[in-house]
Design an enzyme around this catalytic site. Sequence first.
Site, PDB file in Angstrom:
ATOM      1  N   LYS A 158       0.833  -1.200   0.000  1.00 42.34           N
ATOM      2  CA  LYS A 158       0.000   0.000   0.000  1.00 42.34           C
ATOM      3  C   LYS A 158       0.870   1.253   0.000  1.00 42.34           C
ATOM      4  CE  LYS A 158      -3.871  -2.017   2.522  1.00 42.34           C
ATOM      5  NZ  LYS A 158      -4.895  -1.756   3.537  1.00 42.34           N
ATOM      6  N   GLY A 164      -8.446   5.588  -1.122  1.00 46.41           N
ATOM      7  CA  GLY A 164      -9.399   5.356  -2.206  1.00 46.41           C
ATOM      8  C   GLY A 164      -9.016   4.211  -3.112  1.00 46.41           C
ATOM      9  N   GLU A 200       0.883  -5.219   4.352  1.00 49.20           N
ATOM     10  CA  GLU A 200       0.034  -5.902   5.322  1.00 49.20           C
ATOM     11  C   GLU A 200      -0.288  -7.289   4.802  1.00 49.20           C
ATOM     12  OE1 GLU A 200      -3.496  -3.532   5.623  1.00 49.20           O
ATOM     13  OE2 GLU A 200      -2.596  -2.094   6.984  1.00 49.20           O
ATOM     14  N   GLU A 275     -12.691   2.667   9.353  1.00 50.46           N
ATOM     15  CA  GLU A 275     -12.967   1.470   8.554  1.00 50.46           C
ATOM     16  C   GLU A 275     -12.206   0.270   9.109  1.00 50.46           C
ATOM     17  OE1 GLU A 275     -13.737   3.423   4.168  1.00 50.46           O
ATOM     18  OE2 GLU A 275     -11.740   2.625   4.569  1.00 50.46           O
ATOM     19  N   ARG A 292     -13.680  12.732   7.035  1.00 53.82           N
ATOM     20  CA  ARG A 292     -14.613  13.558   6.254  1.00 53.82           C
ATOM     21  C   ARG A 292     -15.986  12.903   6.295  1.00 53.82           C
ATOM     22  NH1 ARG A 292     -15.178   9.825   2.240  1.00 53.82           N
ATOM     23  NH2 ARG A 292     -13.304   8.723   1.626  1.00 53.82           N
ATOM     24  N   VAL A 295     -19.427   9.071   1.422  1.00 52.89           N
ATOM     25  CA  VAL A 295     -20.437   8.952   0.367  1.00 52.89           C
ATOM     26  C   VAL A 295     -21.696   8.278   0.934  1.00 52.89           C
ATOM     27  CG1 VAL A 295     -20.941   7.951  -1.896  1.00 52.89           C
ATOM     28  CG2 VAL A 295     -18.623   8.723  -1.380  1.00 52.89           C
TER      29      VAL A 295
END
Lengths: 448, 71
Positions: A158, A164, A200, A275, A292, A295
Amino acid sequence: MIRTVLVANRGEIARRVFRACRRLGLRTVAVHSEADRDAPHVRDADLAVAIGPPPARESYLDIGRIVEAARRSGADAVHPGYGFLSEDWRFAEACRRAGLVFVGPTPDALRTMGDKTEARRLMAAAGVPVVPGSPGTVADVGEAERVAKDVGYPIILKAAAGGGGIGLARVASARDLSTAFTTAARRAQAAFGRGDLYLERLLERPRHVEVQVFADAAGTLVHLGERECSLQRRHQKLVEESPAPNLPPATRQGLARAALAGARAVGYVNAGTIEFLVDAAGAFYFLEMNARLQVEHPVTEEATGLDLVVEQLRVAGGERLAWRQEDIVARRAAIECRVYAEDPARGFLPSPGTIERLELPAGEGIRVESGVEAGSLVPVHYDPLLFKLVASGTTRAEAVERLAAALDRCVVEGVRTTLPLLRRVLASRELREGRVHTQMIEQGAFNA
Amino acid sequence: MPEEIKAHITGVVFEIAATPGARVAAGDPVIVLESMKMEIPVEAPRDGAVKEILVREGQTVQEGDVVALLE
């Protein structure tokens, strides 16, 4: 006190924020690129300011132009929406320096959560479980090989500056690591200006479950329950619901506790989401924090009956959080799907163009959040989300039934959309039984 | 007779991945398009040499436009 809010965004989320502003009697300012001159969000606002050419870098991502638009229009607050500059600490800082209220967390919290390795370290220190992996970034292929051997294959590489779903690379075995590392570092450098990677262990068939948190500046912190968001393509969500089905009570409580501990550790203020990945045994691991509005925030709103955006504006204006933890209860079940201008039959290739015909459903328990209308141009420059359909009911089965019926009533002509896939998902036994995981769509579970 | 390589989607040219004269294998990216926040390669349909690149970075191309010639 906030009086005028500029929304530094476009599409459905700009319209959603304007609606909350009107509820509070606030004046609204839209910004738009040349490609969006006739977009619905521009007409929704009291005032609109052109901020540049179509490419996002020269308009919606240009901090200087947006701050200048706020100054010229007399706005005293900026709501960033999601995507674009919403998690850019430099933008939050620029707003603060210009004397504008940034509707979101502090620049410091944004900076910490934006650095994925720093976020991981901080969460682990706060007692939040993290996926086994490198403690920080890995310096080179050699170090990646050593760490990967320890945590065990398959692994996922990552980008430290990522988000995103961009800059992720799955690596099945030691043999593939060297090539994957070089490619991922190059892509991270191109996308984020930083090539640093961490790694990970890749969990097999995990669920994605996230917890909505909300805090005010006086230290009140609450959670608003969880959302199940496992159905994704390219690590971007297509279907979300709240509460999450088939979650063991211990896991549900553990997730909420961990999310509150994590938000407290970063000194979080305003709406945020933590998350997690949840494995088949119900064990969960921190994935990332989205600093933030999400969606998929409407599923939480429909389940709890609370308005997150109104509360974001109130808290940003210096008011105390209006909710106590014991008042927040999921009274209904809610499920949302995202209709994108993408062709699911061709690997979700983008499908820009003009919407020639658009029919959206309405009715009891149905909520539509749309950034487009018949005649709208869907430009190549931005995210392909057209609209979100949200259904709620007194039971999950009722909400699912309503969403399936609403999807059948949708008509979009002129661009290809994810509608055919979403209809198959809603008809599937896996969704009806609430047995979904993050790799299902890409494994072709819902192909025609 | 050079073969036309066409864009399979509408997008903005993000990167020219192959230079004129370069040998490419079937499936190699010739140009990379950016559309709706995604990078999508336009690939060589077969082995060959790139004869000409007909687009430049930043240019918008429509689905079906010829972006390069292969020989």
